[in-house]
Design a protein around this motif. Structure first.
Motif, PDB file in Angstrom:
ATOM      1  N   LEU A 153       0.845  -1.244  -0.099  1.00 14.58           N
ATOM      2  CA  LEU A 153      -0.116   0.031   0.069  1.00 14.58           C
ATOM      3  C   LEU A 153       0.689   1.216  -0.069  1.00 14.58           C
ATOM      4  N   GLY A 154       2.239   1.259   0.247  1.00  9.63           N
ATOM      5  CA  GLY A 154       3.038   2.122   0.154  1.00  9.63           C
ATOM      6  C   GLY A 154       3.790   2.442   1.611  1.00  9.63           C
ATOM      7  N   ALA A 155       3.482   1.643   2.570  1.00  9.66           N
ATOM      8  CA  ALA A 155       4.227   1.868   3.958  1.00  9.66           C
ATOM      9  C   ALA A 155       5.512   1.429   3.719  1.00  9.66           C
ATOM     10  N   ASP A 156       6.709   2.189   4.247  1.00  5.47           N
ATOM     11  CA  ASP A 156       7.946   1.991   4.262  1.00  5.47           C
ATOM     12  C   ASP A 156       8.251   0.771   5.291  1.00  5.47           C
ATOM     13  N   THR A 157       9.436   0.410   5.321  1.00  7.60           N
ATOM     14  CA  THR A 157       9.731  -0.925   6.200  1.00  7.60           C
ATOM     15  C   THR A 157       9.376  -0.424   7.688  1.00  7.60           C
ATOM     16  N   ASP A 158       9.758   0.673   8.199  1.00  8.87           N
ATOM     17  CA  ASP A 158       9.263   0.707   9.637  1.00  8.87           C
ATOM     18  C   ASP A 158       7.913   1.038   9.933  1.00  8.87           C
ATOM     19  N   GLN A 159       7.240   1.695   9.173  1.00  6.78           N
ATOM     20  CA  GLN A 159       5.923   1.899   9.301  1.00  6.78           C
ATOM     21  C   GLN A 159       5.145   0.404   8.872  1.00  6.78           C
ATOM     22  N   ALA A 160       5.500  -0.549   8.350  1.00  8.06           N
ATOM     23  CA  ALA A 160       4.704  -1.701   8.001  1.00  8.06           C
ATOM     24  C   ALA A 160       5.145  -2.591   9.263  1.00  8.06           C
ATOM     25  N   ALA A 161       6.106  -2.010   9.817  1.00  8.96           N
ATOM     26  CA  ALA A 161       6.257  -2.933  11.068  1.00  8.96           C
ATOM     27  C   ALA A 161       5.243  -2.641  12.097  1.00  8.96           C
ATOM     28  N   MET A 162       5.122  -1.144  12.251  1.00 15.40           N
ATOM     29  CA  MET A 162       4.410  -0.680  13.176  1.00 15.40           C
ATOM     30  C   MET A 162       2.797  -1.071  12.921  1.00 15.40           C
ATOM     31  N   ILE A 163       2.643  -1.012  11.696  1.00 17.03           N
ATOM     32  CA  ILE A 163       1.214  -1.461  11.320  1.00 17.03           C
ATOM     33  C   ILE A 163       0.858  -2.703  11.919  1.00 17.03           C
ATOM     34  N   THR A 164       1.813  -3.646  11.547  1.00 18.54           N
ATOM     35  CA  THR A 164       1.662  -5.080  11.874  1.00 18.54           C
ATOM     36  C   THR A 164       1.263  -5.347  13.340  1.00 18.54           C
ATOM     37  N   ALA A 165       2.389  -4.343  14.031  1.00 20.01           N
ATOM     38  CA  ALA A 165       2.365  -4.690  15.543  1.00 20.01           C
ATOM     39  C   ALA A 165       1.036  -4.019  15.900  1.00 20.01           C
ATOM     40  N   ASP A 166       0.557  -3.088  15.438  1.00 20.28           N
ATOM     41  CA  ASP A 166      -0.741  -2.400  15.930  1.00 20.28           C
ATOM     42  C   ASP A 166      -1.782  -3.322  15.412  1.00 20.28           C
ATOM     43  N   ALA A 167      -2.076  -3.897  14.257  1.00 23.07           N
ATOM     44  CA  ALA A 167      -2.945  -4.936  14.156  1.00 23.07           C
ATOM     45  C   ALA A 167      -2.962  -6.127  15.171  1.00 23.07           C
ATOM     46  N   PHE A 168      -1.835  -6.393  15.443  1.00 21.48           N
ATOM     47  CA  PHE A 168      -1.749  -7.637  16.440  1.00 21.48           C
ATOM     48  C   PHE A 168      -2.030  -7.007  17.900  1.00 21.48           C
ATOM     49  N   ALA A 169      -1.410  -6.044  18.272  1.00 25.87           N
ATOM     50  CA  ALA A 169      -1.780  -5.405  19.822  1.00 25.87           C
ATOM     51  C   ALA A 169      -3.503  -5.192  19.637  1.00 25.87           C
ATOM     52  N   HIS A 170      -3.902  -4.646  18.561  1.00 25.64           N
ATOM     53  CA  HIS A 170      -5.623  -4.320  18.614  1.00 25.64           C
ATOM     54  C   HIS A 170      -6.163  -5.596  18.683  1.00 25.64           C
ATOM     55  N   ALA A 171      -5.814  -6.562  17.801  1.00 24.60           N
ATOM     56  CA  ALA A 171      -6.658  -7.798  18.035  1.00 24.60           C
ATOM     57  C   ALA A 171      -6.454  -8.806  19.369  1.00 24.60           C
ATOM     58  N   THR A 172      -5.352  -8.709  19.977  1.00 23.95           N
ATOM     59  CA  THR A 172      -5.166  -9.560  20.942  1.00 23.95           C
ATOM     60  C   THR A 172      -6.062  -8.843  22.408  1.00 23.95           C
ATOM     61  N   GLY A 173      -5.964  -7.510  21.995  1.00 29.69           N
ATOM     62  CA  GLY A 173      -6.619  -6.606  23.298  1.00 29.69           C
ATOM     63  C   GLY A 173      -8.002  -6.785  23.156  1.00 29.69           C
ATOM     64  N   LEU A 174      -8.638  -6.740  21.873  1.00 26.56           N
ATOM     65  CA  LEU A 174     -10.068  -7.129  21.886  1.00 26.56           C
ATOM     66  C   LEU A 174     -10.468  -8.508  21.968  1.00 26.56           C
ATOM     67  N   LEU A 175      -9.580  -9.432  21.602  1.00 27.50           N
ATOM     68  CA  LEU A 175      -9.738 -10.928  22.030  1.00 27.50           C
ATOM     69  C   LEU A 175      -9.704 -11.065  23.545  1.00 27.50           C
ATOM     70  N   LEU A 176      -8.900 -10.286  24.300  1.00 26.46           N
ATOM     71  CA  LEU A 176      -8.897 -10.546  25.716  1.00 26.46           C
ATOM     72  C   LEU A 176     -10.232 -10.042  26.329  1.00 26.46           C
ATOM     73  N   LEU A 177     -10.736  -8.712  25.846  1.00 27.77           N
ATOM     74  CA  LEU A 177     -11.892  -8.110  26.323  1.00 27.77           C
ATOM     75  C   LEU A 177     -13.119  -9.233  25.914  1.00 27.77           C
ATOM     76  N   SER A 178     -13.052  -9.567  24.703  1.00 26.62           N
ATOM     77  CA  SER A 178     -13.978 -10.500  24.254  1.00 26.62           C
ATOM     78  C   SER A 178     -14.102 -11.908  25.010  1.00 26.62           C
ATOM     79  N   HIS A 179     -12.817 -12.632  25.256  1.00 23.17           N
ATOM     80  CA  HIS A 179     -12.618 -13.761  26.031  1.00 23.17           C
ATOM     81  C   HIS A 179     -13.160 -13.756  27.452  1.00 23.17           C
ATOM     82  N   THR A 180     -12.887 -12.553  28.038  1.00 30.75           N
ATOM     83  CA  THR A 180     -13.295 -12.125  29.394  1.00 30.75           C
ATOM     84  C   THR A 180     -14.556 -11.481  29.666  1.00 30.75           C
ATOM     85  N   ARG A 181     -15.348 -11.384  28.251  1.00 29.42           N
ATOM     86  CA  ARG A 181     -16.642 -10.619  28.177  1.00 29.42           C
ATOM     87  C   ARG A 181     -16.874  -9.444  29.020  1.00 29.42           C
ATOM     88  N   ARG A 182     -15.611  -8.804  29.030  1.00 26.21           N
ATOM     89  CA  ARG A 182     -15.687  -7.331  29.434  1.00 26.21           C
ATOM     90  C   ARG A 182     -16.311  -6.422  28.405  1.00 26.21           C
TER      91      ARG A 182
END
Length: 216
Positions: A153-182
């Protein structure tokens, strides 16, 4: 020909026994935790003598790592398949990210396993540095479709790594909230929130600087 058939049968039997051991181990880990589990307890659950376990795995930590490794392999197959079925880079990023979320949402035991919740806390307790390194590499490989899509999409190496980490962090946060029904407190759907966030990440990759990835 007979020797080949015999070797194939032995291989099939070995794979079957290994699978039985891993399934038994997961049941023991889920009730006893990584620290409370023992090879003897795993062997009893599997219906084998402890010596039979050691012929496949040198320790309970290696059993745990093997189970997690197989989980991450399935996760990688899911994210890669999702990305491959999408036409555009934007769709690949979103599809892979949603597939990551869906995998753990549909397999809560894998979520517990992947975040060492069987170990008595959210950290890689009891596993060696080498095993942790191998498992972290497998996790990054499962997230690779997100990173590649961000770069497309045009992201450079550092930005692509940040986006990947962000997607991972957001998913795991939502999963934890969903998993615990919070998340029920807010009357919101975790999957929908994940899709919306991934769309914002697509925009941040397409128009660098326009949408800053959220920090967790």
């Amino acid at each position: 020909m007979a020797r080949g058939a015999s070797e194939q049968r032995r291989s099939v039997v070995a794979a079957m026994k290994r699978g039985i051991i891993l399934e038994a181990a997961l049941r023991v880990f889920s009730t006893e935790g990584l620290h409370g589990a023992s090879v003897r307890a795993i062997a009893k659950e599997a219906g084998y003598a402890p010596g039979a376990i050691y012929s496949y795995f040198p320790s309970k930590e290696h059993i745990y790592a093997a189970a997690l490794g197989e989980s991450l392999t399935r996760l990688r197959q899911v994210t890669e398949t999702a990305a491959a079925s999408a036409d555009s880079a934007a769709d690949r990023l979103i599809s892979a990210g949603v597939a990551f979320f869906d995998f753990y949402d549909a397999n809560p035991r894998d979520l517990d396993l992947g975040f060492y919740l069987f170990g008595g806390g959210i950290e890689p307790r009891g596993l060696s540095e080498e095993l942790n390194r191998e498992l972290n590499t497998a996790l990054l490989t499962a997230l690779e479709p997100v990173r590649l899509a961000a770069q497309a999409l045009g992201a450079d190496t550092d930005q692509a790594a940040m986006i990947t980490a962000d997607a991972f962090a957001h998913a795991t946060g939502l999963l934890l909230l969903s998993h615990t029904r919070r998340l029920n407190l807010f009357r919101l759907q975790a999957r929908e929130l994940m899709q919306q966030h991934l769309q914002r990440l697509v925009e941040s990759a397409t128009y660098p600087g326009s949408v800053a990835p959220s920090r967790h």
